[in-house]
Design an enzyme around this catalytic site. Structure first.
Site, mmCIF file in Angstrom:
data_model
loop_
_atom_site.group_PDB
_atom_site.id
_atom_site.type_symbol
_atom_site.label_atom_id
_atom_site.label_comp_id
_atom_site.label_asym_id
_atom_site.label_seq_id
_atom_site.Cartn_x
_atom_site.Cartn_y
_atom_site.Cartn_z
ATOM 1 N N CYS A 5 0.889 -1.363 -0.052
ATOM 2 C CA CYS A 5 0.076 -0.192 -0.075
ATOM 3 C C CYS A 5 1.013 1.326 0.001
ATOM 4 C CB CYS A 5 -0.907 0.041 1.123
ATOM 5 S SG CYS A 5 -0.047 -0.181 2.806
ATOM 6 N N ASP A 431 6.721 26.808 -32.892
ATOM 7 C CA ASP A 431 7.757 27.293 -33.588
ATOM 8 C C ASP A 431 7.500 26.934 -34.911
ATOM 9 O OD1 ASP A 431 10.358 28.225 -34.602
ATOM 10 O OD2 ASP A 431 10.941 25.932 -34.934
#
Length: 758
Positions: A5, A431
Site C-alpha cells: 500500500c 515554432d
C-alpha cells in the site's frame, strides 16, 4: 518486494533517502520499482555494486529488493515473470477459498447443529479452529502474517499489518473462547473470510495490473529474442557456415547479423551487405517502408519487409533506439504527480491512525455495555476496511497505463509530472521552421528581372522560360559548392529540372549571406539583397518581384551577373501535411494556438494563414521566445511550447510543458518534457488528450480511495459492516482503482480506431 500500500511506499522512500549521497527517491507501487537520484558528488554510489547500500536500506525497512536491470532485456522477461507471480497468487486464492469455505459453512450451520445436537458447539468450533489454523499456515495466509510481523518488528505500518492484526485478533479470541466459553467471541469465520477475500482481491488485482503493464510488455514484443550471427567480432568467424542463432543478449558491438524478409532488426546497425525495404513505423511513424542499402543505418524494432541484409551491430540494449524508448517509458513511470505525493504522505500516517481508531472503537463498545465480543468484531472490521492500498494504486496505475500506451503511439513522456502539467495546458506555442514546416526549403519561384517569373505548379516542376531557366542554371552552378540549406534547395531544383550545370572557375562564400564565382567567364553573385547591395550592385530593378514573392511568404535570393541583377529566386519551407489538421484538433480541445518564430513576418504570416493560425510573433530571437513563454505564464496561462531547434531550447525548458520531435536537435530533446517519434504533428493533440484523460482518471481514483475510507470506517466502527464484508469492500476498492485506470487503454484504442476511420 513486499509492498502492499501507500504506507509501504512512504516507508521505503524514507529509507532510501536516509542513505548518504541520495538526493531523492521515488517508489512506484504499481511497477514495484524505486528510482534514486544521487547528489552530484556521490560518485561512490555510481560504481559497480553500488546499489548494495540502497538494498540494505530497503531490507532494514522490512522489504526485499534487487537491482533492476531495466531496458529491453528486462522487458523480454517481464511477461514470464508476471505470469509466474499470477500463477502463485491463483494457487493461494484456490487454497484460501477451499479452506475458508468449510469454516464459513460451519458458522452458517451452527445454530442448526446446536439445535440438533445440544452441546455440540465445542467440536465444530474446534473443527473451525483446525481449518483456520491450516489457512493461516498456508500460502494464502502465511505470507500476509509474515508481512505483518515484519512490519511490527520494523515499527512500520502497512496493509499486511492491518490485515494481520484483524486476523490474529479474530483467531486468538476464538481460540480463547473455546476454552473459557463465550459464544460472542467466536470469530473463526471472520478470520477465514478476511483471508479469502484478500486473496481473491490480490489475484484480481494482479490480473488487472498485468493488463495495465501489457502495453509496456508490448514494447518487448517489437524485439526478437534471438538473432542470426554470421560473423563474431571476438572469434573472427565468418561465412555462411559460421551462421548461428544466438540470444539477443549475446550480441556484441561489431558482430555481423543477417536479417531476412519479414523479420525484426534486433539491434541498431549499419548495413554491410544487401538492400531492403524497411518498415520504420515503430520508430519514426513513417507509414511506408523506406529503401535502405549498404552503408545505411537501421534501427532495432524495425521490420524488413522486402529484401535480405547483413548489418554490423552499432548499438545494443539500452543504447539502441528501442532501448531509449523503453528507458524513457520506465523513467516516466517512476515519477509522481503532485496529487500522488500528497496521497503517499497521507498513506504514510494513515495506518497508525487506523490502529488507534480500532482501539477506540473496541473500548467504546465495551464501555457502552455491548460486550467484548461486539467490540472485537467492530475493531476487526475497522482494521481491515481502512487499508490504504487504493490510495497507493490510484496514480501509479493510471500513469503506468497512459505512458505505456502513449509510447506505443509514438509519444514519450519524461515523467508523471509532465503528464499532469500537459493535462492543464490551455495555450500551445508552435515554432515554425522544422516544426510546422519540414525544415527543408524548396524553390517555389524563379523570375528573370523585368518578367512576371515562373511559379511552381503545385508540387511539380517549374515552368521556366528561357531567361528564368538561365537564372536557375547560373545560380545553381555557383551554389553547388555551398552547404547552406537554400543553396542545396536551388541545386536540387536544377537537377530535378534537368539543368546542366557549369563548373565555377572560382568560388567564394560569405557564410549566411551569399556566394560568388566565375561561371563561363561571367561574375555571378547569388545571395540576399543586402549581400548583393554591399557588392555595389543596384537591386531596385528587382524590387517589385521581391515584394510580390515576399507577400507569398517566400524567402528571396537574388542572382546578379557582371554587376547587374538578372533574376530572383523564391524559396519556401514546405508545411507539414499534418499541420492544419493538428492545429484544428488542438483548437477543438479548447486550447489557444499561436506561432512564435525567428523568420520574417511575411513568411511567418503566410505559413500561419495556410494552416489556420491567426496569432503570430515573427522575427523573434531565442531570448524573445523565452520572453513570450514567460509573459503568457505571468498572465496565468499554462503554456506548452512545440519546437525542434537549438534556438527553441530556452522556451522548451521554461514552458510548463516542452514538446519536441525525436528528429530534432539533442539540445531541444534534452530540454523537452515530451518527445514525439516521427513527424506527425497530430501527435500533439493526441498527447494533450492522453494527458487530460490520465489526470481525469487519477482524480477519480483518488476521490474514490479517500471517499471509500471516509465513508467505510464509520460504518465499520458502528458495527454496520462485518469483518468479512470489510475485507471484500477493501479489496473491491483497490480493484476498482486499477480497472478504472485500464479505461485509459480502452479510450485510447477507441480514439485510434476513430482516427483511422476518419
Amino acid at each position: 518486494e513486499g509492498m502492499t500500500c501507500g504506507s509501504c511506499v512512504a516507508r521505503i522512500e524514507g529509507a532510501l533517502q536516509s542513505v548518504d549521497g541520495v538526493r531523492r527517491a521515488r517508489v512506484n507501487l504499481a511497477t514495484e520499482t524505486a528510482t534514486v537520484d544521487l547528489q552530484p558528488e556521490a560518485h561512490g554510489l555510481q560504481s559497480v555494486g553500488s546499489t548494495d547500500a540502497l538494498i540494505k536500506a530497503v531490507r532494514k525497512a522490512g522489504y526485499e529488493a534487487e537491482r533492476f536491470r531495466g531496458g529491453t532485456v528486462e522487458l523480454t522477461e517481464l511477461e514470464s515473470t508476471q505470469s509466474g507471480k499470477l500463477r502463485q497468487q491463483r494457487q493461494a486464492m484456490v487454497q484460501a477459498i477451499g479452506l475458508a469455505g468449510p469454516v464459513i459453512g460451519l458458522e452458517l450451520l451452527g445454530s442448526t447443529l446446536q439445535s440438533a445436537m445440544p452441546g455440540s458447539h465445542v467440536w465444530w468450533r474446534v473443527l473451525q479452529g483446525l481449518l483456520c489454523t491450516m489457512l493461516l499456515c498456508s500460502p494464502a495466509g502465511g505470507p500476509i502474517l509474515v508481512g505483518g510481523l515484519r512490519a511490527i518488528v520494523h515499527r512500520t505500518g502497512n496493509m499486511d499489518l492491518l490485515i494481520t492484526l484483524g486476523v490474529v485478533t479474530a483467531y486468538v479470541s476464538s481460540v480463547v473462547a473455546i476454552f473459557v466459553g463465550g459464544s460472542a467471541s467466536y470469530h473463526f469465520h471472520a478470520a477465514a473470510m478476511i483471508l479469502a477475500f484478500v486473496n481473491v482481491g490480490k489475484y484480481l488485482e494482479s490480473l488487472a495490473k498485468r493488463e495495465a503493464s501489457s502495453a509496456v510488455a508490448a514494447l518487448a514484443q517489437r524485439l526478437p529474442k534471438t538473432a542470426v550471427r554470421v560473423w563474431d567480432v571476438t572469434g573472427g568467424k565468418a561465412g555462411p557456415t559460421a551462421a548461428e542463432t544466438i540470444p539477443i543478449r549475446r550480441i556484441q558491438l561489431g558482430d555481423h547479423l543477417r536479417v531476412v524478409q519479414d523479420t525484426i532488426v534486433p539491434v541498431d546497425g549499419r548495413i554491410v551487405a544487401g538492400s531492403a525495404a524497411v518498415d520504420q513505423a515503430a520508430i519514426t511513424g513513417e507509414s511506408m517502408p523506406v529503401s535502405r542499402g549498404q552503408g545505411d543505418a537501421v534501427f532495432s524494432g524495425t521490420v524488413v519487409r522486402e529484401g535480405d541484409i547483413t548489418i554490423e551491430a552499432t548499438a545494443l540494449g539500452d543504447e539502441s533506439v528501442m532501448g531509449g524508448i523503453v528507458r524513457a517509458v520506465e523513467e516516466a513511470q517512476s515519477g509522481k504527480t503532485g496529487m500522488q505525493r500528497i496521497a503517499d504522505r497521507v498513506a504514510g500516517v494513515f495506518v497508525p491512525i487506523v490502529v488507534g481508531l480500532a482501539v477506540v472503537t473496541m473500548i467504546g463498545w465495551i464501555v457502552s455495555g455491548h460486550g467484548t465480543g461486539r467490540g472485537l468484531t467492530a475493531a476487526i472490521a475497522v482494521l481491515v476496511i481502512a487499508c490504504p492500498c487504493a490510495m497507493g494504486l490510484a496514480t501509479p496505475t493510471a500513469v503506468l497505463v497512459s505512458t505505456s500506451t502513449a509510447a506505443l503511439r509514438g509519444i514519450l513522456v519524461r515523467d508523471a509530472a509532465a503528464l499532469e502539467a500537459l493535462g492543464r495546458v490551455d495555450t500551445v506555442l508552435f515554432d515554425k521552421t522544422g516544426t510546422l514546416t519540414s525544415g527543408n526549403p524548396e524553390v517555389r519561384s524563379v523570375a528573370a528581372v523585368g518578367t512576371t517569373g515562373s511559379v511552381v505548379n503545385g508540387t511539380g516542376d517549374l515552368s521556366l522560360d528561357g531567361d528564368a531557366g538561365e537564372v536557375l542554371r547560373l545560380a545553381a552552378s555557383v551554389e553547388q559548392f555551398s552547404q547552406h540549406p537554400l543553396a542545396r534547395a536551388i541545386v536540387k531544383r536544377a537537377a530535378r529540372q534537368g539543368v546542366a550545370l557549369s563548373e565555377p572557375e572560382s568560388f567564394e562564400s560569405q557564410a549566411g549571406f551569399g556566394v560568388a564565382g566565375m561561371i563561363d567567364g561571367r561574375r555571378v553573385l547569388v545571395g540576399s539583397a543586402g549581400y548583393v547591395e554591399r557588392r555595389g550592385i543596384d537591386v531596385s530593378a528587382a524590387g517589385k518581384t521581391v515584394a510580390a514573392l515576399g507577400r507569398r511568404g517566400e524567402s528571396v535570393v537574388l542572382t546578379a551577373v557582371d554587376g547587374a541583377v538578372v533574376g530572383v529566386i523564391g524559396l519556401a519551407d514546405a508545411v507539414r501535411p499534418s499541420a492544419p489538421d493538428a492545429v484544428s484538433q488542438v483548437r477543438r480541445l479548447g486550447v489557444a494556438v499561436a506561432m512564435v518564430t525567428g523568420d520574417h513576418a511575411g513568411t511567418a504570416e503566410s505559413v500561419a494563414a495556410s494552416i489556420g493560425i491567426t496569432e503570430v510573433a515573427a522575427a523573434v530571437l531565442p531570448a524573445g521566445k523565452l520572453d513570450e513563454v514567460r509573459r503568457r505564464q505571468r498572465e496565468c496561462q499554462h503554456v506548452a511550447f512545440v519546437g525542434d531547434g537549438i534556438n527553441d531550447a530556452p522556451a522548451l525548458a521554461a514552458a510548463d510543458v516542452g514538446i519536441s520531435f525525436a528528429a530534432g536537435t539533442d539540445v531541444a530533446n534534452a530540454a523537452a518534457d515530451i518527445t514525439l517519434l516521427g513527424d506527425d504533428l497530430k501527435l500533439v493533440p493526441a498527447a494533450i488528450r492522453t494527458a487530460r484523460r490520465s489526470v481525469r482518471i487519477i482524480r477519480q481514483n483518488l476521490f474514490w480511495a479517500f471517499f471509500y475510507n471516509v465513508a467505510a470506517v464509520p460504518l465499520a466502527a458502528t458495527g454496520r459492516i462485518s469483518p468479512g464484508i470489510a475485507a471484500a469492500a477493501m479489496m473491491v476498492s483497490s480493484i476498482t482503482v486499477v480497472l478504472n485506470s485500464l479505461r485509459l487503454r480502452q479510450e485510447a484504442d477507441g480514439l485510434e480506431r476513430r482516427s483511422h476511420v476518419g
